[in-house]
Design a protein around this motif. Structure first.
Motif, PDB file in Angstrom:
ATOM      1  N   LEU A 237     -33.553  -0.545 -11.548  1.00  0.00           N
ATOM      2  CA  LEU A 237     -32.245   0.112 -11.519  1.00  0.00           C
ATOM      3  C   LEU A 237     -32.340   1.554 -12.010  1.00  0.00           C
ATOM      4  CD1 LEU A 237     -29.872  -2.745 -12.729  1.00  0.00           C
ATOM      5  CD2 LEU A 237     -29.981  -1.724 -10.447  1.00  0.00           C
ATOM      6  N   SER A 238     -33.153   1.791 -13.033  1.00  0.00           N
ATOM      7  CA  SER A 238     -33.341   3.157 -13.533  1.00  0.00           C
ATOM      8  C   SER A 238     -34.015   4.038 -12.488  1.00  0.00           C
ATOM      9  CB  SER A 238     -34.182   3.141 -14.810  1.00  0.00           C
ATOM     10  OG  SER A 238     -33.542   2.407 -15.812  1.00  0.00           O
ATOM     11  N   ALA A 239     -35.046   3.505 -11.848  1.00  0.00           N
ATOM     12  CA  ALA A 239     -35.757   4.273 -10.822  1.00  0.00           C
ATOM     13  C   ALA A 239     -34.845   4.569  -9.632  1.00  0.00           C
ATOM     14  CB  ALA A 239     -36.997   3.518 -10.368  1.00  0.00           C
ATOM     15  N   ILE A 240     -34.082   3.582  -9.211  1.00  0.00           N
ATOM     16  CA  ILE A 240     -33.158   3.804  -8.091  1.00  0.00           C
ATOM     17  C   ILE A 240     -32.109   4.833  -8.476  1.00  0.00           C
ATOM     18  CG2 ILE A 240     -31.333   2.716  -6.720  1.00  0.00           C
ATOM     19  CD1 ILE A 240     -33.154   0.184  -6.655  1.00  0.00           C
ATOM     20  N   GLY A 241     -31.598   4.749  -9.696  1.00  0.00           N
ATOM     21  CA  GLY A 241     -30.633   5.750 -10.164  1.00  0.00           C
ATOM     22  C   GLY A 241     -31.218   7.150 -10.139  1.00  0.00           C
ATOM     23  N   ALA A 242     -32.448   7.293 -10.615  1.00  0.00           N
ATOM     24  CA  ALA A 242     -33.111   8.602 -10.613  1.00  0.00           C
ATOM     25  C   ALA A 242     -33.337   9.098  -9.189  1.00  0.00           C
ATOM     26  CB  ALA A 242     -34.435   8.515 -11.371  1.00  0.00           C
ATOM     27  N   ILE A 243     -33.750   8.198  -8.314  1.00  0.00           N
ATOM     28  CA  ILE A 243     -33.971   8.587  -6.916  1.00  0.00           C
ATOM     29  C   ILE A 243     -32.663   9.022  -6.269  1.00  0.00           C
ATOM     30  CG2 ILE A 243     -34.594   7.692  -4.630  1.00  0.00           C
ATOM     31  CD1 ILE A 243     -36.753   5.993  -6.091  1.00  0.00           C
ATOM     32  N   LEU A 244     -31.583   8.295  -6.560  1.00  0.00           N
ATOM     33  CA  LEU A 244     -30.277   8.673  -6.009  1.00  0.00           C
ATOM     34  C   LEU A 244     -29.847  10.056  -6.503  1.00  0.00           C
ATOM     35  CD1 LEU A 244     -28.324   5.297  -6.273  1.00  0.00           C
ATOM     36  CD2 LEU A 244     -28.923   6.500  -4.162  1.00  0.00           C
ATOM     37  N   LEU A 245     -30.136  10.351  -7.765  1.00  0.00           N
ATOM     38  CA  LEU A 245     -29.752  11.642  -8.334  1.00  0.00           C
ATOM     39  C   LEU A 245     -30.629  12.792  -7.853  1.00  0.00           C
ATOM     40  CD1 LEU A 245     -28.977  10.686 -12.040  1.00  0.00           C
ATOM     41  CD2 LEU A 245     -27.341  11.447 -10.302  1.00  0.00           C
ATOM     42  N   CYS A 246     -31.909  12.514  -7.651  1.00  0.00           N
ATOM     43  CA  CYS A 246     -32.866  13.597  -7.400  1.00  0.00           C
ATOM     44  C   CYS A 246     -33.298  13.756  -5.945  1.00  0.00           C
ATOM     45  CB  CYS A 246     -34.107  13.379  -8.260  1.00  0.00           C
ATOM     46  SG  CYS A 246     -33.755  13.388 -10.023  1.00  0.00           S
ATOM     47  N   THR A 247     -32.953  12.823  -5.101  1.00  0.00           N
ATOM     48  CA  THR A 247     -33.341  12.921  -3.689  1.00  0.00           C
ATOM     49  C   THR A 247     -32.133  12.576  -2.827  1.00  0.00           C
ATOM     50  OG1 THR A 247     -33.978  10.609  -3.339  1.00  0.00           O
ATOM     51  CG2 THR A 247     -35.652  12.061  -4.317  1.00  0.00           C
ATOM     52  N   ASN A 248     -32.344  12.656  -1.526  1.00  0.00           N
ATOM     53  CA  ASN A 248     -31.278  12.237  -0.620  1.00  0.00           C
ATOM     54  C   ASN A 248     -31.562  10.850  -0.034  1.00  0.00           C
ATOM     55  OD1 ASN A 248     -33.363  12.960   1.030  1.00  0.00           O
ATOM     56  ND2 ASN A 248     -32.162  14.318   2.346  1.00  0.00           N
ATOM     57  N   LEU A 249     -32.510  10.124  -0.626  1.00  0.00           N
ATOM     58  CA  LEU A 249     -32.766   8.744  -0.210  1.00  0.00           C
ATOM     59  C   LEU A 249     -31.580   7.880  -0.625  1.00  0.00           C
ATOM     60  CD1 LEU A 249     -36.511   8.262  -1.197  1.00  0.00           C
ATOM     61  CD2 LEU A 249     -35.568   8.319   1.102  1.00  0.00           C
ATOM     62  N   ARG A 250     -31.116   7.034   0.277  1.00  0.00           N
ATOM     63  CA  ARG A 250     -29.973   6.179  -0.025  1.00  0.00           C
ATOM     64  C   ARG A 250     -30.206   4.716   0.352  1.00  0.00           C
ATOM     65  NH1 ARG A 250     -29.460   9.666  -2.850  1.00  0.00           N
ATOM     66  NH2 ARG A 250     -27.829  11.196  -3.004  1.00  0.00           N
TER      67      ARG A 250
ATOM     68  N   ILE B  19     -42.735   4.936  -4.329  1.00  0.00           N
ATOM     69  CA  ILE B  19     -43.609   6.124  -4.273  1.00  0.00           C
ATOM     70  C   ILE B  19     -43.843   6.535  -2.821  1.00  0.00           C
ATOM     71  CG2 ILE B  19     -45.955   6.971  -4.738  1.00  0.00           C
ATOM     72  CD1 ILE B  19     -44.325   6.782  -7.273  1.00  0.00           C
ATOM     73  N   ARG B  20     -44.143   5.560  -1.969  1.00  0.00           N
ATOM     74  CA  ARG B  20     -44.372   5.865  -0.544  1.00  0.00           C
ATOM     75  C   ARG B  20     -43.112   6.437   0.107  1.00  0.00           C
ATOM     76  NH1 ARG B  20     -47.278   0.894  -0.481  1.00  0.00           N
ATOM     77  NH2 ARG B  20     -45.479  -0.110   0.474  1.00  0.00           N
ATOM     78  N   MET B  21     -41.944   5.888  -0.224  1.00  0.00           N
ATOM     79  CA  MET B  21     -40.695   6.402   0.343  1.00  0.00           C
ATOM     80  C   MET B  21     -40.468   7.861  -0.049  1.00  0.00           C
ATOM     81  SD  MET B  21     -38.146   3.146  -0.267  1.00  0.00           S
ATOM     82  CE  MET B  21     -36.644   4.055   0.105  1.00  0.00           C
ATOM     83  N   ILE B  22     -40.704   8.172  -1.312  1.00  0.00           N
ATOM     84  CA  ILE B  22     -40.515   9.542  -1.794  1.00  0.00           C
ATOM     85  C   ILE B  22     -41.528  10.475  -1.137  1.00  0.00           C
ATOM     86  CG2 ILE B  22     -40.722  11.031  -3.833  1.00  0.00           C
ATOM     87  CD1 ILE B  22     -39.523   8.642  -5.432  1.00  0.00           C
ATOM     88  N   ARG B  23     -42.778  10.035  -1.028  1.00  0.00           N
ATOM     89  CA  ARG B  23     -43.806  10.867  -0.386  1.00  0.00           C
ATOM     90  C   ARG B  23     -43.473  11.131   1.079  1.00  0.00           C
ATOM     91  NH1 ARG B  23     -49.398   8.366  -2.778  1.00  0.00           N
ATOM     92  NH2 ARG B  23     -49.275   9.435  -4.778  1.00  0.00           N
ATOM     93  N   ARG B  24     -43.075  10.075   1.790  1.00  0.00           N
ATOM     94  CA  ARG B  24     -42.712  10.263   3.199  1.00  0.00           C
ATOM     95  C   ARG B  24     -41.549  11.231   3.339  1.00  0.00           C
ATOM     96  NH1 ARG B  24     -42.536   4.298   5.374  1.00  0.00           N
ATOM     97  NH2 ARG B  24     -42.719   3.970   3.186  1.00  0.00           N
ATOM     98  N   ARG B  25     -40.551  11.091   2.454  1.00  0.00           N
ATOM     99  CA  ARG B  25     -39.382  11.968   2.510  1.00  0.00           C
ATOM    100  C   ARG B  25     -39.774  13.413   2.216  1.00  0.00           C
ATOM    101  NH1 ARG B  25     -34.951  11.409   4.995  1.00  0.00           N
ATOM    102  NH2 ARG B  25     -33.985   9.795   3.820  1.00  0.00           N
ATOM    103  N   SER B  26     -40.658  13.605   1.228  1.00  0.00           N
ATOM    104  CA  SER B  26     -41.064  14.976   0.881  1.00  0.00           C
ATOM    105  C   SER B  26     -41.944  15.573   1.978  1.00  0.00           C
ATOM    106  CB  SER B  26     -41.763  15.028  -0.472  1.00  0.00           C
ATOM    107  OG  SER B  26     -42.977  14.319  -0.438  1.00  0.00           O
ATOM    108  N   LEU B  27     -42.758  14.762   2.640  1.00  0.00           N
ATOM    109  CA  LEU B  27     -43.562  15.260   3.767  1.00  0.00           C
ATOM    110  C   LEU B  27     -42.677  15.611   4.950  1.00  0.00           C
ATOM    111  CD1 LEU B  27     -46.653  12.876   3.679  1.00  0.00           C
ATOM    112  CD2 LEU B  27     -46.571  15.297   3.036  1.00  0.00           C
ATOM    113  N   ALA B  28     -41.621  14.827   5.171  1.00  0.00           N
ATOM    114  CA  ALA B  28     -40.707  15.085   6.296  1.00  0.00           C
ATOM    115  C   ALA B  28     -39.912  16.372   6.059  1.00  0.00           C
ATOM    116  CB  ALA B  28     -39.769  13.907   6.488  1.00  0.00           C
ATOM    117  N   VAL B  29     -39.615  16.679   4.786  1.00  0.00           N
ATOM    118  CA  VAL B  29     -38.839  17.860   4.449  1.00  0.00           C
ATOM    119  C   VAL B  29     -39.685  19.115   4.546  1.00  0.00           C
ATOM    120  CG1 VAL B  29     -37.584  19.018   2.578  1.00  0.00           C
ATOM    121  CG2 VAL B  29     -37.218  16.597   3.020  1.00  0.00           C
ATOM    122  N   SER B  30     -40.999  19.006   4.184  1.00  0.00           N
ATOM    123  CA  SER B  30     -41.849  20.201   4.173  1.00  0.00           C
ATOM    124  C   SER B  30     -42.131  20.718   5.538  1.00  0.00           C
ATOM    125  CB  SER B  30     -43.190  19.947   3.533  1.00  0.00           C
ATOM    126  OG  SER B  30     -43.273  18.940   2.635  1.00  0.00           O
TER     127      SER B  30
END
Length: 185
Positions: free
Chosen positions: A110-123, A174-185
């Motif tokens: 729940l903490s990690a999902i909260g941080a991801i929701l706050l810091c990324t556009n992953l939903r 981790i993979r979701m965040i990496r894929r999202r950051s690669l897609a944005v770059s």
């Protein structure tokens, strides 16, 4: 006309209302466990489990799936199970280390999902096969304890399934965040 409009409203939100009912059942199950009324807690837990299956079925069948429901359903599940494991730990029905694994994994998720929701556009945080298996094993453990049939093997199976699913969710995130950051770059 008003009845028709109201019934569509109820049908549209019925799956979410069932998830809310499961969430509302958590304190009652805990109260029953703390009063050592395992039989009543068992029946209330089974009823809550039925709402879990029913809300997903109705959401799909009625075309009433919603973003709120996609968050509410797993939160209701995790709160109910985590609260039961905490009550088991307090009541001596489960080893404290197992409670720490179950509760810790859910708290970290729940903490990690909260941080991801706050810091990324992953939903979207879809459940994984390992997460579903872990939940199933935890439910079996709860049912066994409430029925008075727990075993050391089931304790270990629950611990391993929970820890493995936590590790899997970590790497999936981790993979979701990496894929999202690669897609944005």
């Amino acid at each position: 006309m008003r009845w028709c409009r109201d019934s569509r409203f109820v049908i549209r939100y019925l799956p979410n209302l069932l998830s809310l009912a499961r969430l509302a059942a958590a304190p009652f199950v805990i109260r029953l466990l703390m009063a050592d009324d395992r039989q009543a807690a068992l029946w209330l837990f089974v009823a809550a489990g039925l709402t879990d299956g029913l809300d997903g079925f109705l959401a799909r069948r009625l075309g009433a799936a919603s973003r709120a429901g996609s968050y509410l359903d797993p939160i209701a599940d995790k709160i109910l199970l985590s609260a039961i494991f905490l009550a088991f730990g307090i009541g001596g029905r489960a080893p404290v280390w197992l409670v720490a694994i179950v509760f810790g994994r859910d708290l970290l998720m729940l903490s990690a999902i909260g941080a991801i929701l706050l810091c990324t556009n992953l939903r979207a945080f879809p459940p994984t096969l390992w997460g579903k298996l872990s939940t199933l094993v935890q439910i079996v453990f709860v049912l066994a304890v409430l029925a008075g049939h727990s075993s050391a093997a089931l304790v270990w199976i629950t611990a391993i399934a929970t820890a493995w699913s936590g590790a899997h969710y970590f790497w999936t995130g981790i993979r979701m965040i990496r894929r999202r950051s690669l897609a944005v770059s």
